[in-house]
Design a protein around this motif. Sequence first.
Motif, PDB file in Angstrom:
ATOM      1  N   LEU A   1      70.826  74.492 105.926  1.00 58.01           N
ATOM      2  CA  LEU A   1      70.173  73.244 106.301  1.00 58.01           C
ATOM      3  C   LEU A   1      70.771  72.049 105.583  1.00 58.01           C
TER       4      LEU A   1
ATOM      5  N   THR B   1      68.408  70.387 109.346  1.00 56.61           N
ATOM      6  CA  THR B   1      68.930  71.221 110.434  1.00 56.61           C
ATOM      7  C   THR B   1      70.224  71.911 110.040  1.00 56.61           C
TER       8      THR B   1
ATOM      9  N   ASP C   1      63.168  77.931 114.998  1.00 55.40           N
ATOM     10  CA  ASP C   1      64.323  78.830 114.912  1.00 55.40           C
ATOM     11  C   ASP C   1      64.733  79.263 116.310  1.00 55.40           C
TER      12      ASP C   1
ATOM     13  N   GLN D   1      68.522  76.495 113.206  1.00 59.63           N
ATOM     14  CA  GLN D   1      67.194  76.180 112.673  1.00 59.63           C
ATOM     15  C   GLN D   1      67.066  74.685 112.443  1.00 59.63           C
ATOM     16  N   THR D   2      65.905  74.155 112.779  1.00 63.41           N
ATOM     17  CA  THR D   2      65.555  72.779 112.462  1.00 63.41           C
ATOM     18  C   THR D   2      64.164  72.778 111.852  1.00 63.41           C
ATOM     19  N   VAL D   3      63.987  71.991 110.791  1.00 64.82           N
ATOM     20  CA  VAL D   3      62.715  71.918 110.083  1.00 64.82           C
ATOM     21  C   VAL D   3      62.197  70.488 110.113  1.00 64.82           C
TER      22      VAL D   3
ATOM     23  N   THR E   1      55.258  71.765 107.103  1.00 64.08           N
ATOM     24  CA  THR E   1      56.560  71.918 107.747  1.00 64.08           C
ATOM     25  C   THR E   1      56.394  72.707 109.037  1.00 64.08           C
TER      26      THR E   1
ATOM     27  N   LYS F   1      58.904  74.772 111.332  1.00 63.04           N
ATOM     28  CA  LYS F   1      60.255  75.313 111.486  1.00 63.04           C
ATOM     29  C   LYS F   1      60.449  75.756 112.928  1.00 63.04           C
TER      30      LYS F   1
ATOM     31  N   LYS G   1      59.413  68.171 108.540  1.00 61.43           N
ATOM     32  CA  LYS G   1      58.481  68.123 107.411  1.00 61.43           C
ATOM     33  C   LYS G   1      57.720  66.800 107.424  1.00 61.43           C
TER      34      LYS G   1
ATOM     35  N   TYR H   1      58.359  79.069 116.555  1.00 59.54           N
ATOM     36  CA  TYR H   1      57.723  77.961 115.850  1.00 59.54           C
ATOM     37  C   TYR H   1      56.920  78.534 114.689  1.00 59.54           C
ATOM     38  N   THR H   2      57.150  78.014 113.490  1.00 57.79           N
ATOM     39  CA  THR H   2      56.415  78.476 112.309  1.00 57.79           C
ATOM     40  C   THR H   2      55.845  77.277 111.573  1.00 57.79           C
TER      41      THR H   2
ATOM     42  N   SER I   1      52.640  81.436 113.405  1.00 59.59           N
ATOM     43  CA  SER I   1      53.900  81.326 114.139  1.00 59.59           C
ATOM     44  C   SER I   1      53.710  81.777 115.577  1.00 59.59           C
TER      45      SER I   1
END
Length: 374
Positions: free
Chosen positions: A286, A305, A184, A366-368, A180, A182, A370, A173-174, A149
């Motif tokens: 989400l 999101t 945040d 948060q937005t992911v 994925t 992520k 994938k 950023y993770t 991250s």
Amino acid sequence: MKGLFAWLLVPSTLLLSLVLNSSVSAQVEDFDSIKLYTLKNQQGMTVRVTNYGAIITSLVVPDRDGNRSDVALGYDRLEKYINAVDKPYFGAVVGRYGNRIAGGQFTLDGQTYSLLKNNGENHLHGGAIGFDKVVWSVEAYESGSSGGSLTLSYLAQDGEEGYPGNLRVQVRYTLGDDNTLKVDYHATTDKATPINVTQHTYFNLKGEGQGTILDHELMLNADRYTPVDEGLIPTGELAPVAGTPFDFTTAKPIGRDIGQSNEQLKRGLGYDHNWVLNRSESAEGLTLAARVHEPESGRVLEIHTTEPGVQFYAGNFLDGRLVGKSGKPYVHRGGFCLETQHFPDSPNQPDFPSTILRPDQTFQSQTVFKFSAN
């Protein structure tokens, strides 16, 4: 800090020769605080981020056969991000207010605030020096074989670009081992202020520079969208997509309807609109925003999101003049953006979900992203 490369910020008379996808660096004396950070997982997915503009410069993912390609549009040198004439916002975090504010002004608690008109008569993506054009502080960086991250922060000062309040913003950023990414966001302020931050990466799931995205199959989890006027400002209506070219409730190629004779498509020169995501008003957490499938490579991108909307932009202003990191021009509609967000012009639209952050509140989003392949 494995995968960390220093970038050079030197006078424009000197050549910046640090190439983003290699370890080559220029032989000069002065280094600045701009750096490039690498996150990599065991599946072979690699994400590179710089603290200039919190920009994702590279996003390498495998296809159905395990072949890896960079699917994020961008440049190979820092100077190109800094001096880009067309300001495409490749890979950047945009704010303080992503998207447009009508007339470059809004009224909050009885006071009218004037912003730079940098998009015709409107304000766009935070102004002349938005979050995409500043150096973010690095708060934490963890990198290992299973992802890692990167946490960045920026203090937007009271009055900066015309906005009220000292706004302290953090983005993390993770990268997970399940492919994925992520993103945040966290922010606090000492005065009431609008905030609408988003990630502005352009994707081409065939690989950056590999032609158009018109054959990508897109599904948007949205029964409604926000029509716009000639300046691309929402009219305030939440219009149904059924029976229009804006219906992506069932996956279809991006190019299927983009050339239809439709007033909204004419105004956007294609798709450049906000979709209202399907979620109940009481729902938290989400929700699925979009799913994109590229048939040739098999790559799939799903986006979840906490935001109420997503701006789908089909690369309408790309025209081949910009040359990407692979040395290939970015052709018309050579990339797409899916910017999770609150709605454009919300500070002037009382019926839209509020974007006002007050001193006793904390902004969190948060937005992911994938990635997979089939």
